[in-house]
Structures are given as C-alpha cells and as structure tokens.
Design an enzyme around this catalytic site. Structure first.
Site, PDB file in Angstrom:
ATOM      1  CB  CYS A  36      59.607  35.203 -19.256  1.00 17.49           C
ATOM      2  SG  CYS A  36      58.173  35.906 -20.106  1.00 17.49           S
ATOM      3  N   GLY A  37      59.158  38.119 -17.498  1.00 18.18           N
ATOM      4  CA  GLY A  37      59.264  39.570 -17.599  1.00 18.18           C
ATOM      5  C   GLY A  37      58.219  40.204 -18.478  1.00 18.18           C
TER       6      GLY A  37
END
Length: 246
Positions: free
Chosen positions: A227-228
């Site tokens: 998701c980063g």
C-alpha cells in the site's frame, strides 16, 4: 545510533536472536524516538503484545483510513483496552466524502495509479505526518518475509527515508504466529473466521480462495502487493502525488 551504521553487520548480529530479543535491541539502540505501527489486522495482537511487554508505553501509530470494517474498529478498541496501548490515531485531512467527491471512488477504477492515489491520500501522507510529529527515529513493524516480494528482500533492520525500520518477526511463518497467539491467549481479528488471512479496507479486502497464490492476492484485487507504507518514497509511486492531492 549513527546513520553510518553497517546494516549488514547489524542484521548478521540479530540473526540468532529471538523476536523479543530484537525488540530489546531496538529499545536499547533507540532510547528515544522509537515507535511501532499496527493495522489491527488479522494477527496484529502478536506484535502489539510482543513489543509492549518490552516497551509498555511505546507510541503505537494506527492509520485509520476511514474505510475499515466495523469489526476492525471494535477489535482495535478491545485490544487497545486489554493491552493498555499508547495509541496514536492518524487520518487523512481529506475526509472520505470529500475524496470521493473530488476523485471518485478510487478503489473502483481497477487502475494501479488510482490505487496509488488512494493509498497516498488515506495512508502514506498520514504516516509521514505521524513520523514527523512523533520525532520518530526508528519504527517497529510486523512485516514477514513470506508476505510480499518486497518483504523477501528485507533484513531485521532496514532504512526507509529518515527512519530505521526494525522487523522482529521477519522470519516467522503462519504457524509461528498462530503458536504465539495461543501461547499468550491473544485474540485474532474476527474476519479470520470468515476466511480472511489479511484485512484492510472493507472495499479492497476479500477472503482467501483456492486459486490464490499469495495472501496478498486478496488485497487491491491482486494488482499491487504493497500500500506504500512500507516502501521507500521513490518506490511508493507517491512522488507525483503532492500536497495538492489533499
């Protein structure tokens, strides 16, 4: 700890240590500026218990996207009370309603760029703000090598941006996690009983299916594994999403 530390040497020295000993090492190496993160996901009780038995008052950062299942919020409340967590909740300055009005329902666009924008607004920006406001020098996270391709490349200690990342349960498998939960009478997320092996936002998580090759196939429609939050800024594909997105 000096930023010139030899990560390879440090990781080698931690190889033979238990997960609890790695947490002890982190607490000694970073007497100030040590935080941890949690998603209150399926097995989050493991890391929360493991770390807080060593550092009871450690700031626990939870990024609340505003789209978590009701069960996650109740699970978080119960676990926070039980473990007496020093919980720090961070959210995007852009409300879900405002984001949808401006950008649409990004998770429905079946496009990695749209997913990246969503992740930056709802997760990455709040996490960056948390690290800054809490003056974090090091960050304990419950990543495991078997979860994603990126996580296979990690050591017990890594550098992400200005912070060091410490991964006490990096080499644990699902059986290790289960044994810890049972040994300490810890709860798992209620979605586990519905067939979920990982759970995030209600619109982007689903139960594990027979054809899935990885537990991460059940997130983001299998289009992206991360998701980063746990990627360097250059890899999180958020560089192009500046503050004008908020």
């Amino acid at each position: 700890m000096s930023e010139m530390m030899d990560l390879e040497q440090i990781n080698q020295s931690l190889t033979e240590l238990s997960a609890v000993d790695v947490v002890h090492w982190a607490a000694e190496a970073f007497p100030e500026g040590l935080i941890m993160t949690t998603s209150f996901g399926i097995q989050s009780a493991v890391m929360l218990h493991l770390v807080t038995r060593v550092v009871p008052d450690i700031p626990v950062v939870w990024i609340d996207t505003g789209y978590l299942p009701e069960e996650t919020y109740r699970f978080a409340e119960d676990l926070s009370d039980r473990l007496e967590l020093n919980l720090k909740v961070y959210q995007s300055p852009m409300s879900p309603a405002r984001m949808e009005a401006i950008h649409g329902k990004l998770w429905e666009q079946n496009d990695v760029e749209a997913f990246n924008r969503y992740d930056y607004i709802r997760k990455v920006e709040p996490m960056q703000r948390a690290l800054k406001e809490l003056k974090a020098k090091a960050w304990l996270a419950g990543l495991r090598q078997g979860q994603t391709d990126h996580r296979k490349t990690l050591g017990y200690v890594a550098k992400q941006g200005e912070q060091f990342k410490i991964h006490p349960i990096l080499t644990w498998n699902a059986k290790d996690v289960y044994k810890y939960l049972i040994a300490h009478d810890l709860p798992y997320h209620p979605y586990f009983d519905k067939g979920y092996v990982t759970v995030g936002d209600w619109h982007s998580s689903r139960p594990m299916m027979a054809g899935d090759e990885s537990e991460r196939d059940t997130r983001f429609r299998g289009l992206k594994q991360e998701c980063g939050l746990h990627l360097p800024a250059t890899s999180a594909e958020a560089q192009s999403l500046d503050s004008s997105s908020l």
